[in-house]
Scaffold this motif. Structure first.
Motif, PDB file in Angstrom:
ATOM      1  N   SER A 179     -13.248   2.024   0.163  1.00 34.00           N
ATOM      2  CA  SER A 179     -12.776   0.486   0.464  1.00 34.00           C
ATOM      3  C   SER A 179     -11.455   0.446   0.004  1.00 34.00           C
ATOM      4  O   SER A 179     -10.842   0.786  -0.798  1.00 34.00           O
ATOM      5  CB  SER A 179     -13.990  -0.423  -0.722  1.00 34.00           C
ATOM      6  OG  SER A 179     -13.394  -1.832  -0.632  1.00 34.00           O
ATOM      7  N   LEU A 180     -10.875  -0.142   1.184  1.00 33.25           N
ATOM      8  CA  LEU A 180      -9.197  -0.309   1.233  1.00 33.25           C
ATOM      9  C   LEU A 180      -8.909  -1.898   1.570  1.00 33.25           C
ATOM     10  O   LEU A 180      -7.980  -2.031   1.825  1.00 33.25           O
ATOM     11  CB  LEU A 180      -8.809   0.450   2.167  1.00 33.25           C
ATOM     12  CG  LEU A 180      -8.763   1.932   2.255  1.00 33.25           C
ATOM     13  CD1 LEU A 180      -7.924   2.681   3.426  1.00 33.25           C
ATOM     14  CD2 LEU A 180      -8.221   2.547   0.819  1.00 33.25           C
ATOM     15  N   SER A 181     -10.055  -2.650   1.168  1.00 33.38           N
ATOM     16  CA  SER A 181      -9.622  -4.179   1.687  1.00 33.38           C
ATOM     17  C   SER A 181      -8.624  -4.745   0.572  1.00 33.38           C
ATOM     18  O   SER A 181      -8.888  -4.490  -0.616  1.00 33.38           O
ATOM     19  CB  SER A 181     -11.026  -5.053   1.267  1.00 33.38           C
ATOM     20  OG  SER A 181     -11.450  -4.659   0.055  1.00 33.38           O
ATOM     21  N   GLY A 182      -7.712  -5.297   1.138  1.00 33.24           N
ATOM     22  CA  GLY A 182      -6.731  -5.761   0.331  1.00 33.24           C
ATOM     23  C   GLY A 182      -5.817  -4.793  -0.243  1.00 33.24           C
ATOM     24  O   GLY A 182      -4.885  -5.437  -0.838  1.00 33.24           O
ATOM     25  N   ALA A 183      -5.690  -3.667   0.021  1.00 32.45           N
ATOM     26  CA  ALA A 183      -4.613  -2.636  -0.324  1.00 32.45           C
ATOM     27  C   ALA A 183      -3.217  -2.749   0.498  1.00 32.45           C
ATOM     28  O   ALA A 183      -3.407  -3.130   1.396  1.00 32.45           O
ATOM     29  CB  ALA A 183      -5.161  -1.021   0.184  1.00 32.45           C
ATOM     30  N   GLU A 184      -2.330  -2.654  -0.287  1.00 27.95           N
ATOM     31  CA  GLU A 184      -1.049  -2.875  -0.014  1.00 27.95           C
ATOM     32  C   GLU A 184      -0.433  -1.746   0.373  1.00 27.95           C
ATOM     33  O   GLU A 184      -0.619  -0.558  -0.073  1.00 27.95           O
ATOM     34  CB  GLU A 184      -0.037  -3.587  -1.260  1.00 27.95           C
ATOM     35  CG  GLU A 184      -0.795  -4.866  -1.503  1.00 27.95           C
ATOM     36  CD  GLU A 184       0.219  -5.428  -2.668  1.00 27.95           C
ATOM     37  OE1 GLU A 184       0.806  -4.654  -3.323  1.00 27.95           O
ATOM     38  OE2 GLU A 184      -0.042  -6.638  -2.805  1.00 27.95           O
ATOM     39  N   ASP A 185       0.415  -1.713   1.389  1.00 27.44           N
ATOM     40  CA  ASP A 185       1.186  -0.336   2.013  1.00 27.44           C
ATOM     41  C   ASP A 185       2.201  -0.209   1.055  1.00 27.44           C
ATOM     42  O   ASP A 185       3.150  -0.749   0.706  1.00 27.44           O
ATOM     43  CB  ASP A 185       1.474  -0.902   3.293  1.00 27.44           C
ATOM     44  CG  ASP A 185       2.267   0.567   4.008  1.00 27.44           C
ATOM     45  OD1 ASP A 185       2.206   1.559   3.351  1.00 27.44           O
ATOM     46  OD2 ASP A 185       2.104   0.621   5.408  1.00 27.44           O
ATOM     47  N   LEU A 186       2.214   0.851   0.602  1.00 21.81           N
ATOM     48  CA  LEU A 186       2.902   1.436  -0.630  1.00 21.81           C
ATOM     49  C   LEU A 186       4.499   1.642  -0.138  1.00 21.81           C
ATOM     50  O   LEU A 186       5.359   1.943  -0.756  1.00 21.81           O
ATOM     51  CB  LEU A 186       2.546   2.637  -1.480  1.00 21.81           C
ATOM     52  CG  LEU A 186       1.330   2.541  -2.181  1.00 21.81           C
ATOM     53  CD1 LEU A 186       0.776   3.687  -2.650  1.00 21.81           C
ATOM     54  CD2 LEU A 186       1.353   1.351  -3.183  1.00 21.81           C
ATOM     55  N   ARG A 187       4.604   1.958   1.585  1.00 23.59           N
ATOM     56  CA  ARG A 187       5.692   2.182   2.016  1.00 23.59           C
ATOM     57  C   ARG A 187       6.649   1.049   2.114  1.00 23.59           C
ATOM     58  O   ARG A 187       7.897   1.061   2.220  1.00 23.59           O
ATOM     59  CB  ARG A 187       5.533   2.540   3.285  1.00 23.59           C
ATOM     60  CG  ARG A 187       4.859   3.943   3.529  1.00 23.59           C
ATOM     61  CD  ARG A 187       4.705   4.505   4.754  1.00 23.59           C
ATOM     62  NE  ARG A 187       3.618   3.668   5.321  1.00 23.59           N
ATOM     63  CZ  ARG A 187       3.348   3.792   6.674  1.00 23.59           C
ATOM     64  NH1 ARG A 187       3.602   4.678   7.593  1.00 23.59           N
ATOM     65  NH2 ARG A 187       2.399   2.894   7.312  1.00 23.59           N
ATOM     66  N   GLY A 192      -4.119   0.367  -2.887  1.00 21.85           N
ATOM     67  CA  GLY A 192      -2.914   0.671  -2.287  1.00 21.85           C
ATOM     68  C   GLY A 192      -3.141   1.781  -1.459  1.00 21.85           C
ATOM     69  O   GLY A 192      -4.054   2.337  -1.196  1.00 21.85           O
ATOM     70  N   ARG A 193      -2.544   1.956  -0.053  1.00 23.98           N
ATOM     71  CA  ARG A 193      -2.408   2.733   1.005  1.00 23.98           C
ATOM     72  C   ARG A 193      -1.305   2.991   1.683  1.00 23.98           C
ATOM     73  O   ARG A 193      -0.115   2.601   1.094  1.00 23.98           O
ATOM     74  CB  ARG A 193      -3.182   1.956   2.266  1.00 23.98           C
ATOM     75  CG  ARG A 193      -2.857   0.839   2.619  1.00 23.98           C
ATOM     76  CD  ARG A 193      -3.646   0.027   3.579  1.00 23.98           C
ATOM     77  NE  ARG A 193      -2.990  -1.312   3.842  1.00 23.98           N
ATOM     78  CZ  ARG A 193      -1.875  -1.402   4.848  1.00 23.98           C
ATOM     79  NH1 ARG A 193      -1.701  -0.275   5.551  1.00 23.98           N
ATOM     80  NH2 ARG A 193      -1.471  -2.749   5.323  1.00 23.98           N
ATOM     81  N   VAL A 194      -1.161   4.241   2.298  1.00 25.02           N
ATOM     82  CA  VAL A 194       0.034   4.907   2.951  1.00 25.02           C
ATOM     83  C   VAL A 194      -0.395   4.676   4.378  1.00 25.02           C
ATOM     84  O   VAL A 194      -1.167   5.574   4.961  1.00 25.02           O
ATOM     85  CB  VAL A 194       0.211   6.008   2.327  1.00 25.02           C
ATOM     86  CG1 VAL A 194       1.573   6.540   2.979  1.00 25.02           C
ATOM     87  CG2 VAL A 194       0.657   6.236   0.821  1.00 25.02           C
ATOM     88  N   GLY A 195       0.202   3.844   5.036  1.00 28.04           N
ATOM     89  CA  GLY A 195      -0.526   3.720   6.558  1.00 28.04           C
ATOM     90  C   GLY A 195      -1.802   3.133   6.409  1.00 28.04           C
ATOM     91  O   GLY A 195      -2.287   1.930   5.640  1.00 28.04           O
TER      92      GLY A 195
END
Length: 470
Positions: A68-76, A97-100
């Motif tokens: 589940s990546l819902s609402g995850a912010e791009d850490l870049r 959080g996500r990367v891309g």
């Protein structure tokens, strides 16, 4: 560059170095505290996630629903902290959080370390910002499930905070250095003001040669006040030295004038009699004999004068006598016998000679005795008497030479020891005025003292005190 400006730059440089050292210390403390604070924050975030896992349904923990990546912010693009839940096999259950489009990668070595307890690591994966991660294991025994909780945050948050701190230091240091420069300029100006007064006084003294001028009394007890006091003390010494030089030059001028005068008299007599003798047989025989006697007498007097001038020149040159143990009585006996033969019309007596040994120079002591004996014989009438005495008092030998002549006036008792000084015509008796000056020099070279006093009856007594040999 002026001394004041150099001191100002020096003060400003010290402030700059202090600011640099203080800034570096604060920067290091902030950097260290930021890393520690970030690690503590990640641990707290992981603990909150563990609390949530304890009440989560099995469908969210068994991995059947996919990550589940819902609402995850791009850490870049963001630097906020994130949480990632993984299964025991390392599959991602959820991430904030996500990367891309993918969740942040977690190294297997970190998960292995987390299985043995909480573990921290800094991860720098390709295509991802550098991350600071904290991993710990979770377990649901009621569901038979387990896995890992990973809390992380980009390390760039520390760089941004430190960048702001560096900017603050740079901006604040400029007015601080300007204020330090201005303060140093004012303080050094106030501190160096007394030195300017010293320079002005020294220039004025050099220009006017007024050695009586002084700096105002110092009102401060620091180094500047001490310098002012020492400068005034130096001026006192310069003034005293100048006065001594003036007196010495005047004495030298008087000495040269008196010596010229004293030498002129016998030379005139000798030249006059020589002219008379040059006339040959035309001059009466008795007159020629008198002229020859005058030439011999004046030549002898001039020889004595030159000899005594050379002795005084030796004293002026700072030459000193070589002293050795010396018995006084044999020297006094010898001079006593010779004086009786030289001055047949005077009576010589000794008034009790004791044995006394001093540290002395035999030739100088003999010269001293002859000066005093001749002086006593010179100022007594034919048939008069001269008495010589020697006794010891404590650690001193007292030598006395007394006569029954005309004595010395009270005003002249000190001046008779000056060069070329003669009290009056009655007492001058065709002397050179140098004998007693030489006598005083000889006595002083023997670390003694000489004085004169009038007797209760006629005449006077010269007393010489000399320290006994140790």
């Amino acid at each position: 560059m002026s001394f004041r400006l150099r001191l100002t730059f020096f003060g400003a440089a010290l402030v700059a170095l202090t600011l640099l050292a203080f800034g570096w210390l604060v920067y290091a403390l902030v950097a260290n505290s930021q890393a520690t604070a970030q690690d503590d924050g990640l641990k707290h975030r992981a603990a909150d996630a563990l609390t949530s896992i304890l009440t989560a349904p099995a469908s969210e923990l068994n991995g059947t629903a996919g990550p589940s990546l819902s609402g995850a912010e791009d850490l870049r693009q963001r630097t906020d902290p994130f949480t990632e839940i993984l299964t025991a096999a390392g599959a991602v259950l959820s991430a904030t959080g996500r990367v891309g489009s993918a969740p942040p990668a977690v190294p297997g070595s970190l998960l292995d370390a987390a299985a043995r307890g909480g573990a921290l690591a800094t991860v720098d994966a390709p295509g991802s910002p550098q991350l600071r991660l904290y991993a710990t294991a979770w377990t649901r025994t009621d569901l038979g499930l387990g896995g890992y909780v990973v809390a992380g945050q980009p390390t760039s948050i520390q760089s941004e905070n430190l960048k702001g701190l560096r900017g603050f230091f740079i901006v604040s240091s400029i007015p601080t250095l300007l204020a330090a420069f201005l303060a140093s300029w004012l303080i050094t100006g106030r501190a160096l003001r007394p030195l300017k007064s010293v320079v002005e006084t020294a220039d004025s003294i050099a220009r006017t040669r007024d050695f009586k001028r002084r700096l105002p009394p110092a009102k401060r007890s620091d180094e500047i006040g001490l310098l002012s006091g020492r400068f005034n003390g130096m001026l006192d010494q310069v003034e005293a030295a100048n006065q001594q030089l003036t007196v010495a030059l005047e004495a030298q001028r008087r000495f040269v004038a008196d010596a010229s005068h004293e030498l002129r008299t016998p030379l005139t007599t000798i030249r006059g009699n020589a002219d008379l003798l040059a006339q040959g047989p035309a001059v009466d025989e008795e007159v020629r004999r008198e002229a020859a006697r005058d030439v011999a007498s004046e030549s002898e007097r001039m020889s004595r004068l030159v000899e005594r001038l050379l002795t005084l020149a030796q004293a002026d040159a700072g030459q000193h006598l070589e002293l050795a143990p010396l018995a006084l009585r044999p020297l006094i006996d010898s001079v006593f016998r010779q004086a009786q033969a030289v001055h047949e019309d005077r009576r010589f007596h000794n008034v009790g000679l004791t044995d006394a040994t001093i540290a002395g120079d035999a030739d100088a002591i003999i010269q001293l005795l002859w000066i005093l004996v001749d002086n006593g014989a010179k100022f007594t009438k034919p048939g008069g008497s001269v008495e010589i005495g020697l006794r010891q008092h404590d650690s001193t030998a007292l030598l006395t030479v007394a006569d029954d002549g005309i004595g010395v006036a009270a005003d002249d008792r000190e001046r008779v020891f000056e060069r070329f000084y003669q009290a009056d015509q009655a007492r001058s008796n065709n002397g050179t005025g140098l004998g007693l000056s030489i006598a005083r020099w000889i006595v002083e070279e023997h670390r003694g003292a000489i004085s004169v006093r009038n007797n209760t009856g006629p005449g006077c007594t010269f007393t010489v005190s000399l320290p006994l040999a140790g």
